[in-house]
Design a protein around this motif. Structure first.
Motif, PDB file in Angstrom:
ATOM      1  N   PRO A 262      60.893 -35.361  46.665  1.00 51.78           N
ATOM      2  CA  PRO A 262      62.327 -35.362  47.386  1.00 51.78           C
ATOM      3  C   PRO A 262      63.739 -35.649  47.148  1.00 51.78           C
ATOM      4  N   ARG A 263      63.073 -37.649  47.437  1.00 55.07           N
ATOM      5  CA  ARG A 263      64.253 -38.080  47.887  1.00 55.07           C
ATOM      6  C   ARG A 263      65.087 -38.388  46.513  1.00 55.07           C
TER       7      ARG A 263
ATOM      8  N   LEU B 105      64.120 -33.432  54.917  1.00 54.40           N
ATOM      9  CA  LEU B 105      62.974 -34.825  54.326  1.00 54.40           C
ATOM     10  C   LEU B 105      63.675 -35.579  55.276  1.00 54.40           C
TER      11      LEU B 105
ATOM     12  N   LEU C 152      62.551 -27.953  49.580  1.00 49.33           N
ATOM     13  CA  LEU C 152      62.779 -28.916  50.722  1.00 49.33           C
ATOM     14  C   LEU C 152      63.319 -27.981  51.322  1.00 49.33           C
TER      15      LEU C 152
ATOM     16  N   SER D  66      54.587 -28.409  57.010  1.00 48.79           N
ATOM     17  CA  SER D  66      55.177 -29.676  57.645  1.00 48.79           C
ATOM     18  C   SER D  66      54.257 -30.408  57.415  1.00 48.79           C
TER      19      SER D  66
ATOM     20  N   GLY E  70      58.414 -34.558  55.912  1.00 48.13           N
ATOM     21  CA  GLY E  70      58.875 -33.133  54.693  1.00 48.13           C
ATOM     22  C   GLY E  70      58.418 -31.955  55.055  1.00 48.13           C
TER      23      GLY E  70
END
Length: 350
Positions: free
Chosen positions: A270-271, A305, A302, A106, A320
């Motif tokens: 990751p978006r 987020l 992931l 994290s 994240g």
């Protein structure tokens, strides 16, 4: 007379929106071009609004009106195409974690805004979230002093307080095997490279960045910012172990430079496939875009987020939660030869 005024108004507004849509396609480093990279979603909303207004006001079979209406339609479709990867309807670039075991990392990034004195809000958030590591940017000596008590819980720390808004503080619970502070492009803008040594994750390399933005008051060109991002991208491309690149990059995730970084580095955003996760500007809800980033290598999936609450800064914090899972279906972007040469030229210019 009122109809004429409305038609002229729509013509002017349509012209501005069409130019604002396609100006970023011009590969110039000057801030007057690059500033149009940021408000992509806002441009889409305005294009849709004006597109609806044209038939309401009336096109009147005038060729000029129809020309701008059609061009605005093309602009709207083009912006939809550009925004699509940052919606939940697109394919995820970083897959969801299936394994919920102990191999989780994290991380948190907070641009605190140097002149923000809401120290306790930031401290409270870190205490609540308890990330494995965090990076604070725009930190001067006052910020370094205020968070120094975290050293007991985060025994590995790198402090680079500065009064020029480019200070950086790195705190980690995970053992730091080695680290280096670099000034990759500009002599007063630092970056950090850290090699983490974790019993469960093995070695993980992390780069923390905060390049200067292309603005008239600092750098009228984006050359230095782009070069720093791409330099790190070339360094990452040579690594086979897990890597994270994070920080306030002063660039949006959908810009040409960000995409070029992903292509030459092999890193993943990751978006993509999940949303925009806007972090700036915290005080103006209608002018927000993703300026703070956590990019990961193909080794990670992931878990979560998250953009966090307001902490007195002009940025929202972002965190994240990643699982080390090399056996996944992550799909990155590939660089062409011309794109590799372009990245090399950008770095050379800086």
């Amino acid at each position: 007379m009122d109809d004429i005024i409305m038609h002229v108004f729509l013509l002017i507004l349509s012209c501005i929106l069409i130019l604002a849509t396609f100006i970023p396609a011009v590969k110039k480093d000057h801030w007057t071009f690059r500033v149009f990279d940021y408000p992509r979603f806002q441009k889409l909303l305005l294009c849709l609004t004006v597109l609806i207004l044209w038939p309401v006001i009336g096109l009147d079979n005038v060729i000029l009106y129809w020309t701008f209406f059609i061009l605005l339609g093309f602009s709207t479709v083009f912006l939809m195409y550009q925004v699509f990867p940052f919606t939940v309807f697109s394919k995820k670039m970083v897959q969801d974690s299936k394994y919920k075991g102990n191999k989780m990392l994290s991380v948190m990034v907070i641009n605190v805004y140097q002149h923000n004195d809401s120290y306790q809000k930031v401290i409270n958030l870190i205490n609540e979230e308890q990330p494995d590591l965090f990076v604070l940017v725009e930190t001067d000596q006052k910020w370094a002093d205020q968070i120094s008590h975290f050293k007991s819980d985060f025994p590995y720390h790198i402090e680079i307080p500065k009064d020029n808004t480019y200070g950086m503080l790195f705190y980690s619970k995970i053992k730091v095997k080695s680290h280096s502070v670099r000034y990759l492009v500009e002599e007063d803008v630092p970056s950090i490279e850290v090699v983490l040594d974790c019993d469960e994750l093995g070695e993980v390399t992390l780069f923390a960045l905060h390049p200067a933005p292309p603005v008239p008051s600092e750098n009228p060109q984006s050359t230095e910012r782009d070069a720093e991002i791409l330099l790190v991208g070339k360094m990452v491309a040579k690594m086979n172990s897990p890597v994270l690149v994070l920080g306030d990059l002063n660039d949006v995730g959908w810009s040409y430079t960000s995409e070029l970084f992903l292509k030459i580095s092999g890193m993943l955003d990751p978006r993509r496939g999940r949303g925009m996760f806007n972090t700036f500007h915290a005080k103006y809800f209608f002018m927000r875009w993703p300026l703070d980033h956590i990019f990961v290598s193909r080794h990670f999936t992931l878990q979560k987020l998250k953009v966090h609450r307001y902490v007195g800064s002009d940025h929202f914090p972002i965190s994240g939660y990643f699982t080390l899972d090399p056996d996944n279906n992550n799909k990155g972007l590939k660089a062409t030869l011309s794109e590799k040469l372009e990245a090399k030229e950008k770095i050379r210019k800086a």
